[in-house]
Motif scaffolding. Structure first.
Motif, PDB file in Angstrom:
ATOM      1  N   VAL A 180      -4.598  -0.996  -5.702  1.00 36.84           N
ATOM      2  CA  VAL A 180      -6.576  -0.052  -5.464  1.00 36.84           C
ATOM      3  C   VAL A 180      -6.011   1.303  -6.036  1.00 36.84           C
ATOM      4  O   VAL A 180      -4.935   2.145  -6.221  1.00 36.84           O
ATOM      5  CB  VAL A 180      -6.944   0.481  -4.550  1.00 36.84           C
ATOM      6  N   TRP A 181      -6.641   2.190  -6.256  1.00 41.25           N
ATOM      7  CA  TRP A 181      -6.934   4.222  -6.345  1.00 41.25           C
ATOM      8  C   TRP A 181      -6.361   5.123  -5.229  1.00 41.25           C
ATOM      9  O   TRP A 181      -7.244   4.593  -3.941  1.00 41.25           O
ATOM     10  CB  TRP A 181      -7.658   4.410  -6.818  1.00 41.25           C
ATOM     11  N   ASP A 182      -5.972   5.391  -5.042  1.00 40.25           N
ATOM     12  CA  ASP A 182      -5.097   6.072  -3.837  1.00 40.25           C
ATOM     13  C   ASP A 182      -5.316   7.538  -4.126  1.00 40.25           C
ATOM     14  O   ASP A 182      -4.520   8.164  -4.495  1.00 40.25           O
ATOM     15  CB  ASP A 182      -3.356   5.664  -3.236  1.00 40.25           C
ATOM     16  N   ALA A 183      -6.519   8.409  -3.258  1.00 43.11           N
ATOM     17  CA  ALA A 183      -6.301   9.257  -3.660  1.00 43.11           C
ATOM     18  C   ALA A 183      -5.657  10.849  -3.350  1.00 43.11           C
ATOM     19  O   ALA A 183      -5.442  11.367  -3.747  1.00 43.11           O
ATOM     20  CB  ALA A 183      -8.402  10.105  -2.910  1.00 43.11           C
ATOM     21  N   THR A 184      -4.640  10.441  -2.262  1.00 43.59           N
ATOM     22  CA  THR A 184      -4.268  10.937  -1.831  1.00 43.59           C
ATOM     23  C   THR A 184      -2.495  11.271  -2.540  1.00 43.59           C
ATOM     24  O   THR A 184      -2.443  12.304  -2.780  1.00 43.59           O
ATOM     25  CB  THR A 184      -3.351  10.870  -0.219  1.00 43.59           C
ATOM     26  N   SER A 185      -2.102   9.914  -2.911  1.00 37.03           N
ATOM     27  CA  SER A 185      -1.403  10.317  -3.944  1.00 37.03           C
ATOM     28  C   SER A 185      -1.395   9.872  -5.608  1.00 37.03           C
ATOM     29  O   SER A 185      -1.167  10.500  -6.709  1.00 37.03           O
ATOM     30  CB  SER A 185       0.032   8.902  -3.908  1.00 37.03           C
ATOM     31  N   GLN A 186      -2.645  10.011  -5.145  1.00 36.30           N
ATOM     32  CA  GLN A 186      -3.417  10.008  -6.833  1.00 36.30           C
ATOM     33  C   GLN A 186      -2.723   8.962  -7.886  1.00 36.30           C
ATOM     34  O   GLN A 186      -1.910   9.295  -9.433  1.00 36.30           O
ATOM     35  CB  GLN A 186      -2.808  11.560  -7.976  1.00 36.30           C
ATOM     36  N   ALA A 187      -2.369   7.555  -7.459  1.00 33.69           N
ATOM     37  CA  ALA A 187      -1.724   6.875  -8.150  1.00 33.69           C
ATOM     38  C   ALA A 187      -2.419   5.205  -7.857  1.00 33.69           C
ATOM     39  O   ALA A 187      -2.574   4.891  -6.440  1.00 33.69           O
ATOM     40  CB  ALA A 187      -0.337   6.756  -7.850  1.00 33.69           C
ATOM     41  N   VAL A 241      -2.374   2.267  -5.939  1.00 32.23           N
ATOM     42  CA  VAL A 241      -0.945   1.146  -4.884  1.00 32.23           C
ATOM     43  C   VAL A 241      -1.774  -0.301  -4.645  1.00 32.23           C
ATOM     44  O   VAL A 241      -2.751  -0.525  -4.599  1.00 32.23           O
ATOM     45  CB  VAL A 241      -1.003   2.430  -3.733  1.00 32.23           C
ATOM     46  N   VAL A 242      -0.830  -0.736  -4.290  1.00 36.75           N
ATOM     47  CA  VAL A 242      -0.415  -1.832  -3.323  1.00 36.75           C
ATOM     48  C   VAL A 242      -2.069  -1.796  -2.380  1.00 36.75           C
ATOM     49  O   VAL A 242      -2.288  -0.802  -1.687  1.00 36.75           O
ATOM     50  CB  VAL A 242       0.225  -2.515  -2.337  1.00 36.75           C
ATOM     51  N   GLY A 243      -3.275  -2.888  -2.218  1.00 36.24           N
ATOM     52  CA  GLY A 243      -4.290  -2.781  -1.641  1.00 36.24           C
ATOM     53  C   GLY A 243      -4.595  -3.592  -0.173  1.00 36.24           C
ATOM     54  O   GLY A 243      -4.035  -4.269  -0.487  1.00 36.24           O
ATOM     55  N   TYR A 244      -5.473  -3.166   0.513  1.00 32.14           N
ATOM     56  CA  TYR A 244      -5.188  -4.557   2.141  1.00 32.14           C
ATOM     57  C   TYR A 244      -6.278  -4.580   2.583  1.00 32.14           C
ATOM     58  O   TYR A 244      -7.663  -3.314   2.126  1.00 32.14           O
ATOM     59  CB  TYR A 244      -4.406  -3.257   3.196  1.00 32.14           C
ATOM     60  N   LEU A 245      -6.997  -5.883   2.566  1.00 27.41           N
ATOM     61  CA  LEU A 245      -8.039  -6.791   2.987  1.00 27.41           C
ATOM     62  C   LEU A 245      -8.825  -5.058   4.238  1.00 27.41           C
ATOM     63  O   LEU A 245      -8.843  -4.266   5.446  1.00 27.41           O
ATOM     64  CB  LEU A 245      -8.302  -7.043   3.664  1.00 27.41           C
ATOM     65  N   THR A 246     -10.127  -4.959   4.286  1.00 28.30           N
ATOM     66  CA  THR A 246     -11.126  -4.930   5.022  1.00 28.30           C
ATOM     67  C   THR A 246     -12.040  -5.034   4.593  1.00 28.30           C
ATOM     68  O   THR A 246     -12.491  -5.687   4.300  1.00 28.30           O
ATOM     69  CB  THR A 246     -11.111  -3.200   4.711  1.00 28.30           C
ATOM     70  N   TYR A 247     -13.002  -5.323   6.236  1.00 31.08           N
ATOM     71  CA  TYR A 247     -14.478  -6.302   6.519  1.00 31.08           C
ATOM     72  C   TYR A 247     -15.261  -5.748   7.193  1.00 31.08           C
ATOM     73  O   TYR A 247     -14.797  -4.245   8.465  1.00 31.08           O
ATOM     74  CB  TYR A 247     -13.607  -7.922   6.757  1.00 31.08           C
ATOM     75  N   ASP A 248     -16.601  -6.845   7.223  1.00 29.19           N
ATOM     76  CA  ASP A 248     -17.068  -6.194   8.354  1.00 29.19           C
ATOM     77  C   ASP A 248     -16.540  -6.094  10.032  1.00 29.19           C
ATOM     78  O   ASP A 248     -16.480  -6.760  10.391  1.00 29.19           O
ATOM     79  CB  ASP A 248     -18.218  -6.821   8.529  1.00 29.19           C
ATOM     80  N   GLY A 249     -17.072  -4.797  10.507  1.00 25.84           N
ATOM     81  CA  GLY A 249     -16.806  -5.536  12.235  1.00 25.84           C
ATOM     82  C   GLY A 249     -17.292  -5.921  13.028  1.00 25.84           C
ATOM     83  O   GLY A 249     -16.551  -6.849  13.896  1.00 25.84           O
ATOM     84  N   CYS A 250     -17.841  -6.797  12.464  1.00 26.23           N
ATOM     85  CA  CYS A 250     -19.165  -7.757  13.018  1.00 26.23           C
ATOM     86  C   CYS A 250     -19.916  -8.537  12.053  1.00 26.23           C
ATOM     87  O   CYS A 250     -21.517  -8.114  12.066  1.00 26.23           O
ATOM     88  CB  CYS A 250     -20.034  -7.193  14.255  1.00 26.23           C
ATOM     89  N   PRO A 251     -19.594  -8.840  11.299  1.00 30.43           N
ATOM     90  CA  PRO A 251     -20.782  -9.891  10.120  1.00 30.43           C
ATOM     91  C   PRO A 251     -21.711 -10.577   9.773  1.00 30.43           C
ATOM     92  O   PRO A 251     -22.382 -11.490   9.213  1.00 30.43           O
ATOM     93  CB  PRO A 251     -19.260 -10.031   8.872  1.00 30.43           C
ATOM     94  N   SER A 263      -6.962   1.184  -0.568  1.00 29.61           N
ATOM     95  CA  SER A 263      -5.422   1.938   0.369  1.00 29.61           C
ATOM     96  C   SER A 263      -5.358   2.092   1.906  1.00 29.61           C
ATOM     97  O   SER A 263      -6.287   2.631   2.596  1.00 29.61           O
ATOM     98  CB  SER A 263      -5.933   3.266  -0.379  1.00 29.61           C
ATOM     99  N   GLN A 264      -4.179   1.878   2.318  1.00 25.08           N
ATOM    100  CA  GLN A 264      -3.691   2.063   3.450  1.00 25.08           C
ATOM    101  C   GLN A 264      -3.218   3.759   3.645  1.00 25.08           C
ATOM    102  O   GLN A 264      -3.966   3.828   5.097  1.00 25.08           O
ATOM    103  CB  GLN A 264      -2.686   1.511   3.549  1.00 25.08           C
ATOM    104  N   THR A 265      -3.999   4.493   3.208  1.00 25.82           N
ATOM    105  CA  THR A 265      -4.231   5.702   3.481  1.00 25.82           C
ATOM    106  C   THR A 265      -6.185   6.807   3.437  1.00 25.82           C
ATOM    107  O   THR A 265      -5.821   7.231   4.686  1.00 25.82           O
ATOM    108  CB  THR A 265      -4.128   7.143   2.665  1.00 25.82           C
ATOM    109  N   GLU A 266      -6.352   5.246   3.697  1.00 27.89           N
ATOM    110  CA  GLU A 266      -8.255   5.696   3.973  1.00 27.89           C
ATOM    111  C   GLU A 266      -8.208   5.211   5.418  1.00 27.89           C
ATOM    112  O   GLU A 266      -7.454   4.594   5.968  1.00 27.89           O
ATOM    113  CB  GLU A 266      -9.084   4.592   3.295  1.00 27.89           C
ATOM    114  N   GLU A 267      -8.822   5.512   6.045  1.00 30.18           N
ATOM    115  CA  GLU A 267      -9.535   5.601   7.771  1.00 30.18           C
ATOM    116  C   GLU A 267     -10.351   4.247   7.634  1.00 30.18           C
ATOM    117  O   GLU A 267     -11.832   4.581   7.139  1.00 30.18           O
ATOM    118  CB  GLU A 267      -9.870   6.895   8.129  1.00 30.18           C
ATOM    119  N   THR A 320      -5.376   4.965   9.121  1.00 32.25           N
ATOM    120  CA  THR A 320      -5.254   4.622   8.571  1.00 32.25           C
ATOM    121  C   THR A 320      -4.473   3.094   9.386  1.00 32.25           C
ATOM    122  O   THR A 320      -4.837   2.752  10.071  1.00 32.25           O
ATOM    123  CB  THR A 320      -3.485   5.481   7.605  1.00 32.25           C
ATOM    124  N   ARG A 321      -3.680   2.205   7.849  1.00 29.79           N
ATOM    125  CA  ARG A 321      -3.846   0.891   8.383  1.00 29.79           C
ATOM    126  C   ARG A 321      -2.507   0.717   8.843  1.00 29.79           C
ATOM    127  O   ARG A 321      -2.583   0.389   9.884  1.00 29.79           O
ATOM    128  CB  ARG A 321      -3.353   0.386   6.873  1.00 29.79           C
TER     129      ARG A 321
END
Length: 355
Positions: free
Chosen positions: A27-34, A36-46, A83-87, A111-112
């Motif tokens: 996925v695109w990482d806005a911090t490094s502008q590259a 990067v490996v993406g990591y799973l996210t989901y709904d806190g209560c789906p 991206s793992q740098t997202e919050e 972040t992750r």
């Protein structure tokens, strides 16, 4: 001229109206502008079944009471790699001994790496998609029911903070590392590192495995007649401002590092047979215990002598404390010297009494 909307490593996704990385799983990482490996996210209560809608409505009402706009919540959040740098919000899970899982939210949107560290510090891990789908995290605080949270797949638990037996999450290396130094192994039952070499114990002072020495209960009696004496001793303790609830637990025979501090009881052989016991007003290292006994021409008590309860009710509230002890086979190293020799505190050995 018309130019590409995206960097070389991305292509335009018309449906998403965004640039996406060409390499699978990135996925695109806005911090490094590259990319990067993406990591799973989901709904806190789906949850989305009818019975759960009332709970969602209630949670939204609670949010409104706290000055939050209910219209900002309630939209289903899909599984996505980020991206793992997202919050994103942090929810931690663990396996229950009885089966199933438990969830604990942390007061953190980060972040992750921050999520992994927050969970790892509690011995927990990120929750799996399956666990989140079971709604175990719903209504557990911090208004995370309608937020995107960091998640994990069953196949990547080792990188989500869950470590195999004997390992723990290390925030610096972001990996599972051994809980113990090379000379130790993890004892799951004791929940502690133990030395691999027989007869050795971990010494916190030298940070090494050292020879262990016997310790035992200052007064190990547990038969009915002795209970009255224990009760009396506890009453005496209470009279002296000590809490009787702090006493009375059986203390097992254990080997300990000689730098630990335990109570001191000294014994000697009686001419008529049997032994006598004398307590010293000291809680100290094994060397201090040997010196305290040796100064009086005494030695540490053997396990057999302690089991005979000869030291019970002889003062200093040591009935319910761990004391330094000795085995019959090691009396020469416990302060008892043969005829013509005496205990020498400097050399920690029996030396000749005479020039």
């Amino acid at each position: 001229a018309c130019v590409s909307r995206c960097p070389e490593v991305q292509v335009w996704d018309e449906a998403a109206q965004a640039c996406v990385c060409t390499e699978e799983g990135k996925v695109w990482d806005a911090t490094s502008q590259a990319c990067v490996v993406g990591y799973l996210t989901y709904d806190g209560c789906p949850r989305d079944t009818a019975p759960s809608l009332d709970l969602k409505t209630k949670d939204m009402e609670d949010d409104a009471d706290n000055g939050l706009d209910p219209d900002d919540f309630g939209t289903a959040i899909a599984v996505e790699v980020k991206s793992q740098t997202e919050e994103h919000a942090v929810q931690c899970c663990s396996d229950l001994p009885s089966g199933g899982s438990s969830c604990e939210r942390r007061p953190l949107v980060g972040t992750r790496e921050e999520a992994l560290n927050a969970c790892g510090a509690l011995g927990l891990r990120l929750c799996t998609i399956a666990e989140l789908d079971s709604n175990i995290c719903c209504d557990t605080g911090f208004h995370f029911d309608f937020q995107r949270v960091w998640a994990c797949s069953d196949s990547e638990l080792a990188s989500c903070g869950e470590c195999p037996e004997g390992k723990a999450w290390d925030a610096n290396s972001q990996a599972c590392v051994s809980r113990c130094p090379e000379v130790q192994v993890w004892d799951e039952a004791a929940q502690a590192c133990v030395c691999t070499e027989e007869g050795k114990v971990w010494d916190a002072t030298s940070q090494a495995c050292v020879v262990g020495y016997l310790t035992y209960d200052g007064c190990p009696r547990d038969t009915a007649p002795s209970l009255d004496l224990k009760t009396k001793d506890m009453e005496d303790d209470a009279d002296n401002g000590l809490d009787p609830d702090d006493f009375g637990t059986a203390i097992a025979v254990e080997v300990k590092s000689q730098t630990e501090e335990h109570a001191v009881q000294c014994c000697s052989d009686l001419p008529s047979g049997g032994s006598s016991c004398e307590r010293r007003p000291l809680v100290g290292t094994r060397e201090e215990a040997l010196n305290a006994c040796g100064a009086l021409g005494l030695r540490l008590c053997t396990i057999a002598e302690l089991d005979s309860n000869i030291c019970c009710d002889t003062g200093f509230h040591f009935d319910f404390q761990r004391v330094w002890a000795c085995s019959d086979s090691e009396l020469a190293s416990c302060g008892e010297c043969p005829e013509g020799k005496a205990w020498d505190a400097n050399s920690q050995a029996c030396v000749s009494r005479c020039p």
